[in-house]
Design an enzyme around this catalytic site. Structure first.
Site, PDB file in Angstrom:
ATOM      1  N   GLU A   1      -0.640   8.029  -1.605  1.00  0.00           N
ATOM      2  CA  GLU A   1      -1.556   7.339  -0.684  1.00  0.00           C
ATOM      3  C   GLU A   1      -1.189   7.648   0.764  1.00  0.00           C
ATOM      4  O   GLU A   1      -2.033   7.587   1.653  1.00  0.00           O
ATOM      5  CB  GLU A   1      -1.539   5.824  -0.970  1.00  0.00           C
ATOM      6  CG  GLU A   1      -2.312   5.505  -2.249  1.00  0.00           C
ATOM      7  CD  GLU A   1      -1.895   4.220  -2.951  1.00  0.00           C
ATOM      8  OE1 GLU A   1      -1.149   3.404  -2.365  1.00  0.00           O
ATOM      9  OE2 GLU A   1      -2.313   4.037  -4.109  1.00  0.00           O
TER      10      GLU A   1
ATOM     11  N   SER B   1      -0.870   3.963 -13.407  1.00  0.00           N
ATOM     12  CA  SER B   1      -1.586   3.133 -14.380  1.00  0.00           C
ATOM     13  C   SER B   1      -0.724   2.625 -15.545  1.00  0.00           C
ATOM     14  O   SER B   1      -1.243   2.422 -16.647  1.00  0.00           O
ATOM     15  CB  SER B   1      -2.810   3.879 -14.926  1.00  0.00           C
ATOM     16  OG  SER B   1      -3.752   4.067 -13.902  1.00  0.00           O
TER      17      SER B   1
ATOM     18  N   GLY C   1      -3.947   4.089 -10.280  1.00  0.00           N
ATOM     19  CA  GLY C   1      -5.028   3.107 -10.157  1.00  0.00           C
ATOM     20  C   GLY C   1      -6.293   3.438 -10.931  1.00  0.00           C
ATOM     21  O   GLY C   1      -7.335   2.812 -10.723  1.00  0.00           O
TER      22      GLY C   1
ATOM     23  N   HIS D   1       4.652   8.731  -1.182  1.00  0.00           N
ATOM     24  CA  HIS D   1       3.600   8.221  -2.071  1.00  0.00           C
ATOM     25  C   HIS D   1       2.296   8.959  -1.762  1.00  0.00           C
ATOM     26  O   HIS D   1       1.986   9.224  -0.598  1.00  0.00           O
ATOM     27  CB  HIS D   1       3.418   6.711  -1.876  1.00  0.00           C
ATOM     28  CG  HIS D   1       2.619   6.090  -2.977  1.00  0.00           C
ATOM     29  ND1 HIS D   1       1.244   6.214  -3.050  1.00  0.00           N
ATOM     30  CD2 HIS D   1       2.992   5.381  -4.066  1.00  0.00           C
ATOM     31  CE1 HIS D   1       0.810   5.587  -4.129  1.00  0.00           C
ATOM     32  NE2 HIS D   1       1.857   5.076  -4.771  1.00  0.00           N
TER      33      HIS D   1
ATOM     34  N   ASN E   1       5.618  -1.674  -7.125  1.00  0.00           N
ATOM     35  CA  ASN E   1       5.062  -1.289  -5.820  1.00  0.00           C
ATOM     36  C   ASN E   1       3.869  -2.191  -5.530  1.00  0.00           C
ATOM     37  O   ASN E   1       2.804  -2.019  -6.120  1.00  0.00           O
ATOM     38  CB  ASN E   1       4.635   0.188  -5.860  1.00  0.00           C
ATOM     39  CG  ASN E   1       3.950   0.614  -4.581  1.00  0.00           C
ATOM     40  OD1 ASN E   1       4.016  -0.090  -3.566  1.00  0.00           O
ATOM     41  ND2 ASN E   1       3.292   1.766  -4.607  1.00  0.00           N
TER      42      ASN E   1
ATOM     43  N   LYS F   1       2.190  -2.359  -2.821  1.00  0.00           N
ATOM     44  CA  LYS F   1       1.229  -1.770  -1.875  1.00  0.00           C
ATOM     45  C   LYS F   1       0.880  -2.792  -0.781  1.00  0.00           C
ATOM     46  O   LYS F   1       1.727  -3.577  -0.407  1.00  0.00           O
ATOM     47  CB  LYS F   1      -0.024  -1.293  -2.606  1.00  0.00           C
ATOM     48  CG  LYS F   1       0.302  -0.456  -3.829  1.00  0.00           C
ATOM     49  CD  LYS F   1      -0.892   0.265  -4.357  1.00  0.00           C
ATOM     50  CE  LYS F   1      -0.516   0.965  -5.638  1.00  0.00           C
ATOM     51  NZ  LYS F   1      -1.352   2.097  -5.939  1.00  0.00           N
TER      52      LYS F   1
HETATM   53  C1  PEP Z   1       1.613   3.442  -7.505  1.00  0.00           C
HETATM   54  O1  PEP Z   1       0.866   3.174  -6.572  1.00  0.00           O
HETATM   55  O2  PEP Z   1       2.741   3.895  -7.294  1.00  0.00           O
HETATM   56  C2  PEP Z   1       1.110   3.225  -8.855  1.00  0.00           C
HETATM   57  C3  PEP Z   1       1.776   3.732  -9.847  1.00  0.00           C
HETATM   58  O3  PEP Z   1      -0.035   2.490  -8.965  1.00  0.00           O
HETATM   59  P1  PEP Z   1      -0.759   2.011 -10.319  1.00  0.00           P
HETATM   60  O4  PEP Z   1       0.298   1.548 -11.277  1.00  0.00           O
HETATM   61  O5  PEP Z   1      -1.654   0.901  -9.870  1.00  0.00           O
HETATM   62  O6  PEP Z   1      -1.500   3.190 -10.839  1.00  0.00           O
END
Ligand code: PEP
Length: 241
Positions: free
Chosen positions: A96, A202, A169, A94, A6, A8
């Site tokens: 976000e 993460s 994140g 998601h 992803n 983003k």
């Molecule tokens: C995500 O945004 O779906 C995600 C898993 O981000 P990150 O791996 O940066 O935590």
């Protein structure tokens, strides 16, 4: 195992050069049975499609509009348009976007439109830190599954990404016992065939050695670490070694 990148709101035309390494890797034996899916921003979907034409890497969008029809929705893109560009997947729900007001009802409409357009859906669910601390993880997951998938019978092209909001994140990941419980709980919500379950939050080159041992996982949704080709490849390699 599925490895979903992803990106983003990152990535410009030049970022495509970094994909050569991943393409080479995807054509090698080292990938084993791993399946790679890139979800770049809308602006790069077409370029990614062309870039991946001679390999098995698939592409997906990071969201879609809920309408099955074209229409006067300035700034939005619907599932038909995403399918038309050559993508086969779409991430829906998601955190976000939930944080910006996407409700389970809207997410449900989006999923229906995506299924209608023959896209595979990656539905993101997960609890916030506050919900986790107050012991609400299961009820949050339950609600997101129940209303998100309301009146959706065909679940064959469905992936559920368990993404605890507090993990995205932040560098923090759930304890193995917490993850096992959540996955078991999600699977238990489906009487017949369970959707494929991904973990997101993460995931990186260090913690993958622990995450890969979690039973019942069909792959990972990877944000930050997927923007670096070497790290992304390492995550796939370490999953199998
Ligand atoms: C995500 O945004 O779906 C995600 C898993 O981000 P990150 O791996 O940066 O935590």
């Amino acid at each position: 195992m599925y490895f979903v990148a992803n990106w983003k709101m990152y990535g410009v035309k030049n970022s495509l050069n970094t994909l050569d390494k991943v393409i080479k890797f995807s054509n090698s034996k080292e990938i084993k049975k791993g399946r790679i899916i890139y979800c770049p921003p809308y602006t790069l979907l077409s370029s990614f499609y062309k870039k991946f034409q001679n390999c098995l890497i698939d592409i997906g969008a990071q969201n879609c509009h809920e309408s099955t029809e074209y229409g006067a929705h300035t700034g939005f893109v619907n599932s038909k348009m995403i399918k038309n560009i050559g993508a086969n997947y779409v991430i829906i729900g998601h955190s976000e976007n939930r944080n910006k007001g996407e409700t389970d009802k809207l997410i449900n409409q989006k999923i229906k439109s995506a299924i209608n357009a023959k896209l595979k859906v990656i539905l993101c669910i997960g609890e916030s830190l506050k919900e986790k601390r107050s012991g609400k993880t299961k009820s949050v997951l339950s609600k997101q599954i129940k209303y998100g998938l309301d009146k959706i019978k065909i679940k064959t092209n469905l992936f559920i990404a368990y993404e605890p909001v507090w993990s995205i994140g932040t560098g923090k990941i759930p304890k193995p016992s917490e993850l096992n419980q959540a996955i078991k709980f999600i699977k238990g919500k489906f009487k017949k065939k369970s959707p494929q379950i991904l973990y997101g939050g993460s995931v990186n080159t260090s913690n993958i050695k622990n995450l890969k041992n979690i039973k019942g996982l069909n792959g990972f949704l990877i944000g930050g670490a997927s923007q670096n080709a070497k790290n992304f490849i390492d995550i796939v390699k370490k999953t199998y070694n």
